[in-house]
Design an enzyme around this catalytic site. Structure first.
Site, PDB file in Angstrom:
ATOM      1  N   TYR A   1     -11.866   6.703 -14.660  1.00  0.00           N
ATOM      2  CA  TYR A   1     -12.149   5.624 -13.697  1.00  0.00           C
ATOM      3  C   TYR A   1     -12.963   4.521 -14.375  1.00  0.00           C
ATOM      4  O   TYR A   1     -12.612   3.338 -14.287  1.00  0.00           O
ATOM      5  CB  TYR A   1     -12.901   6.194 -12.497  1.00  0.00           C
ATOM      6  CG  TYR A   1     -13.162   5.196 -11.394  1.00  0.00           C
ATOM      7  CD1 TYR A   1     -12.192   4.896 -10.441  1.00  0.00           C
ATOM      8  CD2 TYR A   1     -14.391   4.546 -11.302  1.00  0.00           C
ATOM      9  CE1 TYR A   1     -12.440   3.977  -9.421  1.00  0.00           C
ATOM     10  CE2 TYR A   1     -14.641   3.629 -10.288  1.00  0.00           C
ATOM     11  CZ  TYR A   1     -13.669   3.348  -9.347  1.00  0.00           C
ATOM     12  OH  TYR A   1     -13.922   2.431  -8.347  1.00  0.00           O
TER      13      TYR A   1
ATOM     14  N   LYS B   1     -11.725   0.642 -15.139  1.00  0.00           N
ATOM     15  CA  LYS B   1     -12.398  -0.526 -14.561  1.00  0.00           C
ATOM     16  C   LYS B   1     -12.943  -1.447 -15.654  1.00  0.00           C
ATOM     17  O   LYS B   1     -12.985  -2.664 -15.477  1.00  0.00           O
ATOM     18  CB  LYS B   1     -13.520  -0.073 -13.615  1.00  0.00           C
ATOM     19  CG  LYS B   1     -13.007   0.685 -12.381  1.00  0.00           C
ATOM     20  CD  LYS B   1     -12.061  -0.152 -11.540  1.00  0.00           C
ATOM     21  CE  LYS B   1     -11.662   0.532 -10.253  1.00  0.00           C
ATOM     22  NZ  LYS B   1     -10.750  -0.281  -9.429  1.00  0.00           N
TER      23      LYS B   1
ATOM     24  N   ASP C   1       0.848  -1.198   0.000  1.00  0.00           N
ATOM     25  CA  ASP C   1       0.000   0.000   0.000  1.00  0.00           C
ATOM     26  C   ASP C   1       0.882   1.246   0.000  1.00  0.00           C
ATOM     27  O   ASP C   1       1.990   1.238   0.518  1.00  0.00           O
ATOM     28  CB  ASP C   1      -0.912   0.000   1.242  1.00  0.00           C
ATOM     29  CG  ASP C   1      -2.093   0.952   1.095  1.00  0.00           C
ATOM     30  OD1 ASP C   1      -3.223   0.447   0.884  1.00  0.00           O
ATOM     31  OD2 ASP C   1      -1.909   2.184   1.192  1.00  0.00           O
TER      32      ASP C   1
ATOM     33  N   THR D   1     -16.385   2.809   2.367  1.00  0.00           N
ATOM     34  CA  THR D   1     -14.930   2.880   2.557  1.00  0.00           C
ATOM     35  C   THR D   1     -14.498   4.347   2.493  1.00  0.00           C
ATOM     36  O   THR D   1     -15.265   5.211   2.040  1.00  0.00           O
ATOM     37  CB  THR D   1     -14.169   2.128   1.436  1.00  0.00           C
ATOM     38  OG1 THR D   1     -14.305   2.877   0.228  1.00  0.00           O
ATOM     39  CG2 THR D   1     -14.678   0.707   1.237  1.00  0.00           C
TER      40      THR D   1
ATOM     41  N   ASP E   1       4.194   1.919  -4.057  1.00  0.00           N
ATOM     42  CA  ASP E   1       3.334   2.612  -5.012  1.00  0.00           C
ATOM     43  C   ASP E   1       3.179   1.698  -6.226  1.00  0.00           C
ATOM     44  O   ASP E   1       4.169   1.413  -6.914  1.00  0.00           O
ATOM     45  CB  ASP E   1       3.992   3.945  -5.410  1.00  0.00           C
ATOM     46  CG  ASP E   1       3.150   4.737  -6.397  1.00  0.00           C
ATOM     47  OD1 ASP E   1       2.197   4.175  -6.981  1.00  0.00           O
ATOM     48  OD2 ASP E   1       3.462   5.934  -6.592  1.00  0.00           O
ATOM     49  N   VAL E   2       1.965   1.236  -6.489  1.00  0.00           N
ATOM     50  CA  VAL E   2       1.783   0.253  -7.566  1.00  0.00           C
ATOM     51  C   VAL E   2       2.028   0.827  -8.960  1.00  0.00           C
ATOM     52  O   VAL E   2       2.078   0.076  -9.930  1.00  0.00           O
ATOM     53  CB  VAL E   2       0.383  -0.423  -7.518  1.00  0.00           C
ATOM     54  CG1 VAL E   2       0.182  -1.182  -6.229  1.00  0.00           C
ATOM     55  CG2 VAL E   2      -0.731   0.576  -7.778  1.00  0.00           C
TER      56      VAL E   2
HETATM   57  P1  NAD Z   1      -9.811   2.890   0.080  1.00  0.00           P
HETATM   58  O1  NAD Z   1      -9.467   4.300  -0.161  1.00  0.00           O
HETATM   59  O2  NAD Z   1     -10.391   2.488   1.394  1.00  0.00           O
HETATM   60  O3  NAD Z   1      -8.553   1.951  -0.190  1.00  0.00           O
HETATM   61  C1  NAD Z   1      -7.713   2.127  -1.286  1.00  0.00           C
HETATM   62  C2  NAD Z   1      -6.305   1.801  -0.837  1.00  0.00           C
HETATM   63  O4  NAD Z   1      -5.469   1.826  -1.997  1.00  0.00           O
HETATM   64  C3  NAD Z   1      -5.735   2.827   0.167  1.00  0.00           C
HETATM   65  O5  NAD Z   1      -5.177   2.164   1.295  1.00  0.00           O
HETATM   66  C4  NAD Z   1      -4.661   3.544  -0.637  1.00  0.00           C
HETATM   67  O6  NAD Z   1      -3.546   3.965   0.153  1.00  0.00           O
HETATM   68  C5  NAD Z   1      -4.264   2.467  -1.636  1.00  0.00           C
HETATM   69  N1  NAD Z   1      -3.641   3.025  -2.847  1.00  0.00           N
HETATM   70  C6  NAD Z   1      -4.094   4.043  -3.608  1.00  0.00           C
HETATM   71  N2  NAD Z   1      -3.220   4.305  -4.585  1.00  0.00           N
HETATM   72  C7  NAD Z   1      -2.195   3.428  -4.447  1.00  0.00           C
HETATM   73  C8  NAD Z   1      -0.989   3.211  -5.138  1.00  0.00           C
HETATM   74  N3  NAD Z   1      -0.630   3.966  -6.188  1.00  0.00           N
HETATM   75  N4  NAD Z   1      -0.161   2.218  -4.719  1.00  0.00           N
HETATM   76  C9  NAD Z   1      -0.493   1.467  -3.653  1.00  0.00           C
HETATM   77  N5  NAD Z   1      -1.605   1.634  -2.926  1.00  0.00           N
HETATM   78  C10 NAD Z   1      -2.457   2.611  -3.332  1.00  0.00           C
HETATM   79  O7  NAD Z   1     -10.822   2.531  -1.109  1.00  0.00           O
HETATM   80  P2  NAD Z   1     -11.690   1.238  -1.416  1.00  0.00           P
HETATM   81  O8  NAD Z   1     -13.065   1.711  -1.637  1.00  0.00           O
HETATM   82  O9  NAD Z   1     -11.414   0.123  -0.492  1.00  0.00           O
HETATM   83  O10 NAD Z   1     -11.104   0.857  -2.859  1.00  0.00           O
HETATM   84  C11 NAD Z   1     -10.506  -0.394  -3.145  1.00  0.00           C
HETATM   85  C12 NAD Z   1     -10.820  -0.754  -4.597  1.00  0.00           C
HETATM   86  O11 NAD Z   1     -12.225  -0.969  -4.729  1.00  0.00           O
HETATM   87  C13 NAD Z   1     -10.448   0.345  -5.598  1.00  0.00           C
HETATM   88  O12 NAD Z   1      -9.891  -0.249  -6.747  1.00  0.00           O
HETATM   89  C14 NAD Z   1     -11.791   0.973  -5.929  1.00  0.00           C
HETATM   90  O13 NAD Z   1     -11.789   1.541  -7.206  1.00  0.00           O
HETATM   91  C15 NAD Z   1     -12.696  -0.249  -5.849  1.00  0.00           C
HETATM   92  N6  NAD Z   1     -14.105   0.032  -5.688  1.00  0.00           N
HETATM   93  C16 NAD Z   1     -14.576   0.694  -4.573  1.00  0.00           C
HETATM   94  C17 NAD Z   1     -15.941   0.930  -4.454  1.00  0.00           C
HETATM   95  C18 NAD Z   1     -16.541   1.618  -3.249  1.00  0.00           C
HETATM   96  O14 NAD Z   1     -17.738   1.932  -3.271  1.00  0.00           O
HETATM   97  N7  NAD Z   1     -15.800   1.859  -2.196  1.00  0.00           N
HETATM   98  C19 NAD Z   1     -16.827   0.513  -5.468  1.00  0.00           C
HETATM   99  C20 NAD Z   1     -16.311  -0.147  -6.581  1.00  0.00           C
HETATM  100  C21 NAD Z   1     -14.942  -0.392  -6.672  1.00  0.00           C
END
Ligand code: NAD
Length: 252
Positions: free
Chosen positions: A156, A160, A37, A191, A64-65
């Site tokens: 975005y 996806k 992360d 989240t 950083d991914v």
């Molecule tokens: P979140 O913000 O709680 O978690 C995302 C995590 O990714 C964070 O810990 C952040 O530090 C990390 N991150 C961001 N950029 C990064 C990078 N460059 N390198 C390494 N780590 C990185 O958000 P979430 O809602 O848990 O999101 C997780 C996944 O789920 C994402 O891909 C998001 O697009 C997807 N998603 C979320 C939702 C929603 O409603 N929350 C819906 C559909 C999809």
């Protein structure tokens, strides 16, 4: 049921939200986890808690991914704690609100680099481990917005939707090696990423009403299906996109 895997899983974005919940669900099934992360402290804290609660080896690293040059070193450091890596969850994700008309190249490229480009590059970096693990599998976190448009966040949505193409292509490429590749497409989940949207008046109610279940999802409700797809119970599932959205896309 074939090929139950007990090998470790790398979870990107594992410090928060859906990534963290996926790591917890995997650890509850006895899988060691490596959390990669951006935030090293929260990743390490989450790893410590997982070991304390579930008794499996876990490590949290600041990665950083978008910087694939770090993946080999991160894999080596992870392996020294959790052993051979037989699974991946790419949950790291980001969103930039730039409708077409207000786009800039940096914003578009940033979203693509985190959400999409990192996924096949992570698989590539983990390949020797995945190849040598029985029941290896990877899951990319897509979104319902990989299926529908959103005028405010075209990059975005494209990232996806693109992830689903990468999933299908890698499922064909690695199926003969016994590596399964799938996507999970969450709906609205409580989240930190969704928090700004939920703070806008009426948005929470609109999201809740869009689901036949009448509510927003919790991170564990995504983590459980992710852990299922990485398990031997999903041994004949590959190249698929599992929509986990409380029925949002099923109704008008
Ligand atoms: P979140 O913000 O709680 O978690 C995302 C995590 O990714 C964070 O810990 C952040 O530090 C990390 N991150 C961001 N950029 C990064 C990078 N460059 N390198 C390494 N780590 C990185 O958000 P979430 O809602 O848990 O999101 C997780 C996944 O789920 C994402 O891909 C998001 O697009 C997807 N998603 C979320 C939702 C929603 O409603 N929350 C819906 C559909 C999809």
């Amino acid at each position: 049921m074939g090929n139950e895997s007990t090998s470790a899983v790398v979870v990107t974005g594992g410090a928060s939200g859906i990534g963290r919940a996926s790591a917890v669900a995997l650890a509850a099934r006895g899988r060691p986890v490596a959390l990669w992360d951006l935030d090293p402290d929260r990743a390490a804290g989450a790893a410590d808690e997982i070991t304390r609660v579930h008794g499996v080896p876990a490590v949290g690293l600041g990665i950083d991914v978008t910087d694939s040059s770090r993946f080999a070193e991160a894999l080596e450091r992870s392996r020294s704690v959790v052993g051979t890596v037989g699974g991946l969850v790419h949950a790291a994700g980001t969103v930039v609100a730039q409708p077409v008309g207000e786009l800039d190249e940096a914003g578009w490229d940033f979203v693509m680099a985190v959400n999409l480009r990192a996924f096949p590059l992570l698989v590539q970096a983990l390949l020797p481990d995945l190849m040598s693990s029985s029941g290896a599998a990877v899951v990319g976190i897509s979104s319902i917005e990989g299926w529908i448009g959103n005028a405010a966040i075209p990059a975005y949505c494209a990232s996806k939707a693109g992830l689903l193409g990468a999933v299908r292509s890698m499922a064909e490429r690695f199926g003969p090696d016994g590596i399964r590749v799938n996507a999970v497409c969450p709906g609205y989940v409580e989240t930190p990423m969704l928090a700004p949207a939920l703070g806008v008046p009426d948005v929470r109610g609109r999201f809740e009403a869009s689901s036949p279940l009448g509510r927003i999802g919790q991170p564990s409700e995504i983590g459980e299906p992710v852990a299922f797809l990485l398990s031997g119970a999903a041994s004949f599932i590959t190249g698929q996109a599992l929509i986990v959205d409380g029925g949002v896309l099923a109704v008008d």
